[in-house]
Design a protein around this motif. Structure first.
Motif, PDB file in Angstrom:
ATOM      1  N   GLY A   1       0.736  -1.134  -0.063  1.00 34.75           N
ATOM      2  CA  GLY A   1      -0.100  -0.026   0.089  1.00 34.75           C
ATOM      3  C   GLY A   1       0.787   1.284   0.057  1.00 34.75           C
ATOM      4  O   GLY A   1       0.235   2.523   0.049  1.00 34.75           O
ATOM      5  N   ARG A   2       2.179   1.023   0.311  1.00 31.72           N
ATOM      6  CA  ARG A   2       3.097   2.212   0.047  1.00 31.72           C
ATOM      7  C   ARG A   2       3.739   2.068  -1.243  1.00 31.72           C
ATOM      8  O   ARG A   2       4.077   1.155  -1.628  1.00 31.72           O
ATOM      9  CB  ARG A   2       3.780   2.078   1.324  1.00 31.72           C
ATOM     10  N   GLU A   3       4.254   3.257  -1.732  1.00 31.98           N
ATOM     11  CA  GLU A   3       4.666   3.100  -3.384  1.00 31.98           C
ATOM     12  C   GLU A   3       5.919   4.151  -3.337  1.00 31.98           C
ATOM     13  O   GLU A   3       6.052   5.326  -2.790  1.00 31.98           O
ATOM     14  CB  GLU A   3       3.585   3.500  -4.304  1.00 31.98           C
ATOM     15  N   ILE A   4       6.717   3.704  -4.359  1.00 33.06           N
ATOM     16  CA  ILE A   4       7.514   4.822  -4.955  1.00 33.06           C
ATOM     17  C   ILE A   4       6.928   5.401  -6.121  1.00 33.06           C
ATOM     18  O   ILE A   4       6.400   4.782  -7.051  1.00 33.06           O
ATOM     19  CB  ILE A   4       8.822   4.137  -5.645  1.00 33.06           C
ATOM     20  N   LEU A   5       6.720   6.767  -6.056  1.00 32.72           N
ATOM     21  CA  LEU A   5       5.790   7.638  -7.040  1.00 32.72           C
ATOM     22  C   LEU A   5       6.716   8.190  -8.199  1.00 32.72           C
ATOM     23  O   LEU A   5       6.231   8.173  -9.339  1.00 32.72           O
ATOM     24  CB  LEU A   5       5.122   8.482  -6.392  1.00 32.72           C
ATOM     25  N   ILE A   6       7.748   8.355  -7.731  1.00 32.32           N
ATOM     26  CA  ILE A   6       8.582   9.450  -8.868  1.00 32.32           C
ATOM     27  C   ILE A   6      10.068   9.154  -8.774  1.00 32.32           C
ATOM     28  O   ILE A   6      10.836   8.812  -7.509  1.00 32.32           O
ATOM     29  CB  ILE A   6       8.308  10.996  -8.545  1.00 32.32           C
ATOM     30  N   HIS A   7      10.750   9.214  -9.710  1.00 33.69           N
ATOM     31  CA  HIS A   7      12.096   8.914  -9.979  1.00 33.69           C
ATOM     32  C   HIS A   7      12.513  10.232 -10.718  1.00 33.69           C
ATOM     33  O   HIS A   7      12.062  10.546 -12.139  1.00 33.69           O
ATOM     34  CB  HIS A   7      12.449   7.549 -10.805  1.00 33.69           C
ATOM     35  N   ALA A   8      13.282  11.248  -9.919  1.00 30.52           N
ATOM     36  CA  ALA A   8      13.701  12.571 -10.666  1.00 30.52           C
ATOM     37  C   ALA A   8      15.106  12.702 -10.323  1.00 30.52           C
ATOM     38  O   ALA A   8      15.471  13.183  -9.345  1.00 30.52           O
ATOM     39  CB  ALA A   8      12.680  13.659  -9.841  1.00 30.52           C
ATOM     40  N   HIS A   9      15.879  12.413 -11.329  1.00 28.56           N
ATOM     41  CA  HIS A   9      17.219  12.530 -11.311  1.00 28.56           C
ATOM     42  C   HIS A   9      18.100  11.741 -10.166  1.00 28.56           C
ATOM     43  O   HIS A   9      17.923  10.634 -10.330  1.00 28.56           O
ATOM     44  CB  HIS A   9      17.618  14.288 -11.252  1.00 28.56           C
ATOM     45  N   ASP A  10      18.272  12.265  -8.832  1.00 31.21           N
ATOM     46  CA  ASP A  10      18.833  11.586  -8.107  1.00 31.21           C
ATOM     47  C   ASP A  10      18.064  11.335  -6.761  1.00 31.21           C
ATOM     48  O   ASP A  10      18.596  11.057  -5.892  1.00 31.21           O
ATOM     49  CB  ASP A  10      20.237  12.342  -7.452  1.00 31.21           C
ATOM     50  N   GLU A  11      16.660  11.645  -7.229  1.00 28.86           N
ATOM     51  CA  GLU A  11      15.786  11.652  -5.981  1.00 28.86           C
ATOM     52  C   GLU A  11      14.671  10.388  -6.205  1.00 28.86           C
ATOM     53  O   GLU A  11      14.157  10.061  -7.168  1.00 28.86           O
ATOM     54  CB  GLU A  11      14.991  13.066  -5.980  1.00 28.86           C
ATOM     55  N   ALA A  12      14.499   9.959  -5.138  1.00 32.41           N
ATOM     56  CA  ALA A  12      13.228   8.915  -5.162  1.00 32.41           C
ATOM     57  C   ALA A  12      12.095   9.462  -4.253  1.00 32.41           C
ATOM     58  O   ALA A  12      12.259  10.012  -3.170  1.00 32.41           O
ATOM     59  CB  ALA A  12      13.477   7.507  -4.525  1.00 32.41           C
ATOM     60  N   VAL A  13      10.847   9.516  -4.475  1.00 38.63           N
ATOM     61  CA  VAL A  13       9.650  10.204  -3.818  1.00 38.63           C
ATOM     62  C   VAL A  13       8.866   8.784  -3.596  1.00 38.63           C
ATOM     63  O   VAL A  13       8.405   8.476  -4.433  1.00 38.63           O
ATOM     64  CB  VAL A  13       8.899  10.881  -4.467  1.00 38.63           C
ATOM     65  N   CYS A  14       8.754   8.732  -2.154  1.00 37.18           N
ATOM     66  CA  CYS A  14       7.825   7.577  -1.617  1.00 37.18           C
ATOM     67  C   CYS A  14       6.546   8.057  -1.249  1.00 37.18           C
ATOM     68  O   CYS A  14       6.695   9.088  -0.471  1.00 37.18           O
ATOM     69  CB  CYS A  14       9.024   6.936  -0.626  1.00 37.18           C
ATOM     70  N   HIS A  15       5.828   7.402  -1.233  1.00 35.17           N
ATOM     71  CA  HIS A  15       4.231   7.503  -0.695  1.00 35.17           C
ATOM     72  C   HIS A  15       4.131   6.822   0.292  1.00 35.17           C
ATOM     73  O   HIS A  15       3.791   5.444   0.121  1.00 35.17           O
ATOM     74  CB  HIS A  15       3.376   7.359  -1.885  1.00 35.17           C
ATOM     75  N   THR A  16       4.082   7.274   1.644  1.00 34.19           N
ATOM     76  CA  THR A  16       3.957   6.475   2.638  1.00 34.19           C
ATOM     77  C   THR A  16       3.089   6.821   3.864  1.00 34.19           C
ATOM     78  O   THR A  16       2.779   7.930   4.039  1.00 34.19           O
ATOM     79  CB  THR A  16       5.507   6.293   3.325  1.00 34.19           C
ATOM     80  N   ASN A  17       2.548   5.828   4.693  1.00 34.12           N
ATOM     81  CA  ASN A  17       1.874   6.112   5.892  1.00 34.12           C
ATOM     82  C   ASN A  17       2.854   5.628   7.068  1.00 34.12           C
ATOM     83  O   ASN A  17       2.363   5.621   8.343  1.00 34.12           O
ATOM     84  CB  ASN A  17       0.615   5.544   5.958  1.00 34.12           C
ATOM     85  N   GLU A  18       3.973   5.088   6.806  1.00 32.26           N
ATOM     86  CA  GLU A  18       4.813   4.474   7.673  1.00 32.26           C
ATOM     87  C   GLU A  18       6.271   5.355   7.666  1.00 32.26           C
ATOM     88  O   GLU A  18       7.379   4.629   6.913  1.00 32.26           O
ATOM     89  CB  GLU A  18       5.055   2.917   7.618  1.00 32.26           C
ATOM     90  N   PRO A  19       6.169   6.470   7.681  1.00 31.94           N
ATOM     91  CA  PRO A  19       7.509   7.244   7.415  1.00 31.94           C
ATOM     92  C   PRO A  19       8.769   6.631   7.987  1.00 31.94           C
ATOM     93  O   PRO A  19       9.775   6.588   7.366  1.00 31.94           O
ATOM     94  CB  PRO A  19       7.407   8.691   8.057  1.00 31.94           C
ATOM     95  N   TYR A  20       8.880   6.277   9.327  1.00 36.00           N
ATOM     96  CA  TYR A  20      10.170   5.851  10.040  1.00 36.00           C
ATOM     97  C   TYR A  20      10.462   4.379   9.290  1.00 36.00           C
ATOM     98  O   TYR A  20      11.712   4.225   8.867  1.00 36.00           O
ATOM     99  CB  TYR A  20       9.827   5.508  11.315  1.00 36.00           C
ATOM    100  N   LEU A  21       9.522   3.546   8.913  1.00 37.99           N
ATOM    101  CA  LEU A  21       9.967   2.232   8.400  1.00 37.99           C
ATOM    102  C   LEU A  21      10.541   2.487   6.993  1.00 37.99           C
ATOM    103  O   LEU A  21      11.477   1.841   6.622  1.00 37.99           O
ATOM    104  CB  LEU A  21       8.716   1.607   8.326  1.00 37.99           C
ATOM    105  N   ASP A  22       9.861   3.146   6.331  1.00 36.56           N
ATOM    106  CA  ASP A  22      10.295   3.461   4.727  1.00 36.56           C
ATOM    107  C   ASP A  22      11.518   4.364   4.841  1.00 36.56           C
ATOM    108  O   ASP A  22      12.413   4.303   4.057  1.00 36.56           O
ATOM    109  CB  ASP A  22       9.219   4.024   3.970  1.00 36.56           C
ATOM    110  N   GLY A  23      11.806   5.265   5.680  1.00 34.68           N
ATOM    111  CA  GLY A  23      12.939   6.169   5.764  1.00 34.68           C
ATOM    112  C   GLY A  23      14.269   5.132   5.941  1.00 34.68           C
ATOM    113  O   GLY A  23      15.013   5.330   5.466  1.00 34.68           O
ATOM    114  N   ASN A  24      13.973   4.028   7.029  1.00 39.69           N
ATOM    115  CA  ASN A  24      15.070   3.273   7.143  1.00 39.69           C
ATOM    116  C   ASN A  24      15.215   2.217   5.988  1.00 39.69           C
ATOM    117  O   ASN A  24      16.267   2.021   5.580  1.00 39.69           O
ATOM    118  CB  ASN A  24      14.598   2.164   8.384  1.00 39.69           C
ATOM    119  N   LEU A  25      14.222   1.977   5.213  1.00 44.92           N
ATOM    120  CA  LEU A  25      14.355   1.206   4.016  1.00 44.92           C
ATOM    121  C   LEU A  25      15.085   1.936   3.011  1.00 44.92           C
ATOM    122  O   LEU A  25      16.133   1.398   2.131  1.00 44.92           O
ATOM    123  CB  LEU A  25      12.862   0.926   3.503  1.00 44.92           C
TER     124      LEU A  25
END
Length: 634
Positions: free
Chosen positions: A565-589
């Motif tokens: 239910g959480r996704e990578i939404l955007i690949h922009a140059h050197d940046e990944a944009v993640c759509h999350t409701n679990e910020p700490y979990l996905d930040g670690n990931l």
């Protein structure tokens, strides 16, 4: 769809060999035909009913054997046992998914194989096949000329075309697969393209939400700014004598029998200055102001492009003001026409092409599900607040810190930069201190930002003239002497960078290719070796290595998030944009998989990511993993 078609499908299934698959579709989601073939025989079936040139075309359900053929073909498409080859399979998967058909067993893509073998060659199916087999140019014959709509072909012709594509794809895939071992990491690279393709497809399917109120605010501001720029340019054109000159031309060309009494007011009404017109701008610059032409178009006319205007800014006074007004008009007109007017109402579903850039970087296309869109990788930063998280979610961004500068520092073995990164210094401020000959603590924000731009250009070996033109076109007003001075200071402080650039150029001209140090991926060059520029030989190692560092981590994170239910939404140059409701979990990931340490010729560099989080993409704030533990709980 009769007994013969059903029998062909059954035989293809029983043989169990690699099959080629091709989809013909309309952009409203309708599938007009599906073709499937192995190396021996094939069939193409109609699918959805549609209208072509006012004539109704029957869908597969309207045939006596249609239901049986449809069921068997879907079974084969969804079978993981029957291996499939496609040409640019992202497109076909998208339309199959719209019809609730899941493609499985997708193991070969002739487009990705072609990219793997030689990225510089064309990759359309007709060209690739012509390089392998003596075949008739069937695509040209069926397309019937530029701009022709395939869905306006008679239905039998459309299905024959589709079936030929399917057959050509499977034959081509067999040849390409047999040759894969001749390409460095050929099979591995092709397999990774397929993984990247699945991530690209998922990002497109999910899309990203649009804040329409933010879009309207940007629209109102852009309209105002464009109008103001137009008014400034028009006033300066009139002051320069545009209408006086036009009046003289009209009077001189007037017929003796004409009853028109020309005056300035009539000229303004009938022949207003058009800030979007090259000839009108040329009249002001080269006739009213009498400037010398510094650039010409391919047709030989005086140029009024951004680079030409940047040259004329140095004239100062009203000429400078006029050029700046035209550049401002163009900037806001592009923001309106390219981005704001093409913003979908609810979600943007961008195309991401994992093979789009020759360096291996991703490219973003301009098509979205409802026909509107643009490359999300190029959208101006101020407009990024139009992209927002869904309710209950956050946008969590992981951006590599100074990725390209770290790469060139590692490859060149530049000790000052290596030491600065090891100490955790603000490298951009350190660089600004060198360029502007000031203590780091005295560097202002605008100087730090200018230093970033200058160093970025010099990383790729750009000469002072090119850097100056780029700055001018971007509205940064500096003298050519200033750019030459900081250019010299940079290389005096970092001689290892210049040595690496010169070495890379010499090797490219000698070998006629450049090779990435870590993965061995190559880009071939053709023609006269002297035409290879230093920007060419520097670009591939830096940009290509950036892709080698980021892409495996990006794909791995996207795969781990699949189904959560959480996704990578955007690949922009050197940046990944993640759509999350679990910020700490996905930040670690993100930190775990994207942070990497690489070694090269006795030196080492850690490639780190910086985390940001927010409800819209533009206003994401810097955050640490520790802060993410309790993020949103307040």
């Amino acid at each position: 769809p009769g007994p013969e078609a059903l029998a062909v499908l059954q035989r293809i299934r029983e043989r169990g060999r690699l099959v080629g698959l091709d989809i013909e579709n309309r952009f409203d989601g309708v599938i007009t035909a599906i073709g499937i073939a192995d190396a021996f025989e094939g069939v193409c079936l109609p699918w959805d009913p549609y209208i072509a040139k006012g004539t109704g075309v029957r869908g597969i359900g309207e045939y006596r054997y249609g239901a049986a053929c449809r069921a068997l073909l879907i079974e084969m498409i969804e079978s993981g046992v029957i291996k499939k080859a496609l040409q640019n399979g992202t497109h076909d998967q998208r339309y199959l998914a719209k019809n609730e058909i899941t493609l499985r067993g997708y193991v070969e893509d002739t487009l990705f194989r072609s990219v793997t073998e030689n990225h510089r060659m064309p990759h359309d199916l007709q060209y690739i096949v012509a390089m392998e087999f003596p075949v008739d140019p069937w695509k040209i014959a069926f397309h019937g000329g530029a701009g022709a709509d395939m869905n306006d072909l008679p239905e039998e012709n459309l299905r024959e075309y589709c079936q030929r594509d399917a057959y050509a794809t499977v034959r081509l895939a067999e040849v390409q697969r047999a040759r894969a071992t001749q390409v460095h990491q050929g099979d591995l690279r092709h397999a990774f393209y397929l993984r990247k393709d699945q991530v690209a497809l998922r990002m497109r399917q999910v899309g990203i939400a649009i804040d329409w109120n933010a879009v309207e605010e940007h629209r109102a501001n852009a309209l105002k700014e464009r109008t103001d720029a137009r008014n400034r340019a028009c006033a300066l054109a009139e002051a320069a004598g545009f209408y006086t000159r036009k009046l003289a031309q009209l009077v001189a060309a007037q017929s003796p029998r004409s009853r028109v009494v020309w005056d300035l007011d009539l000229v303004r009404a009938r022949h207003p200055f058009n800030v979007g017109s090259g000839p009108s701008i040329a009249t002001v610059l080269y006739q009213c102001h009498g400037l010398e032409c510094v650039r010409r178009t391919k047709g030989g006319a005086p140029s009024t492009d951004d680079r030409a205007l940047a040259e004329h800014i140095t004239q100062g006074g009203s000429i400078r003001d006029f050029c700046l007004a035209v550049l401002a008009y163009r900037k806001w007109d592009k923001i309106l026409g390219t981005y704001i007017e093409n913003m979908p109402r609810e979600r943007l579903h961008p195309i991401f092409r994992p093979q789009g850039a020759i360096t291996g970087r991703w490219a973003a296309g301009a098509e979205s599900v409802d026909g509107k869109g643009f490359s999300i990788q190029t959208i101006p930063r101020p407009l990024r607040n139009c992209f927002v998280a869904d309710p209950g979610y956050w946008l969590l961004c992981a951006d590599y810190s100074q990725l390209e500068l770290r790469i060139i520092a590692l490859f060149a073995g530049d000790q000052p930069l290596l030491d600065a990164y090891a100490r955790g210094e603000d490298v951009h401020k350190m660089n600004a201190a060198i360029l502007f000959e000031k203590p780091p603590e005295a560097i202002e924000k605008r100087e730090r930002n200018l230093a970033k731009t200058l160093v970025y250009s010099m990383n790729y070996g750009a000469d002072p003239r090119s850097i100056w033109e780029r700055l001018r076109a971007g509205g940064v007003i500096v003298s050519p002497e200033f750019v030459r001075t900081v250019h010299d200071r940079w290389y005096e402080a970092h001689p290892a960078l210049r040595a690496w650039q010169q070495k890379a150029l010499a090797e490219a001209r000698s070998r006629m290719y450049t090779e990435l140090p870590f993965t061995g991926r190559r880009i071939q060059y053709y023609g006269d070796p002297r035409e290879i520029a230093i920007t060419d030989s520097s670009n591939h190692p830096i940009q290509g290595t950036g892709a080698d560092i980021m892409d495996p981590a990006f794909v791995r994170v996207a795969e781990l998030l699949r189904g959560t239910g959480r996704e990578i939404l955007i690949h922009a140059h050197d940046e990944a944009v993640c759509h999350t409701n679990e910020p700490y979990l996905d930040g670690n990931l993100l930190v775990e998989h994207m942070t990497q340490r690489w070694e090269y010729e006795g030196n080492a560099m850690t490639f780190e990511v910086e985390l940001k989080i927010g409800k819209n993409w533009r206003d994401c704030k810097d955050v640490t993993l520790e802060q993410l533990k309790t993020w949103g709980q307040e």
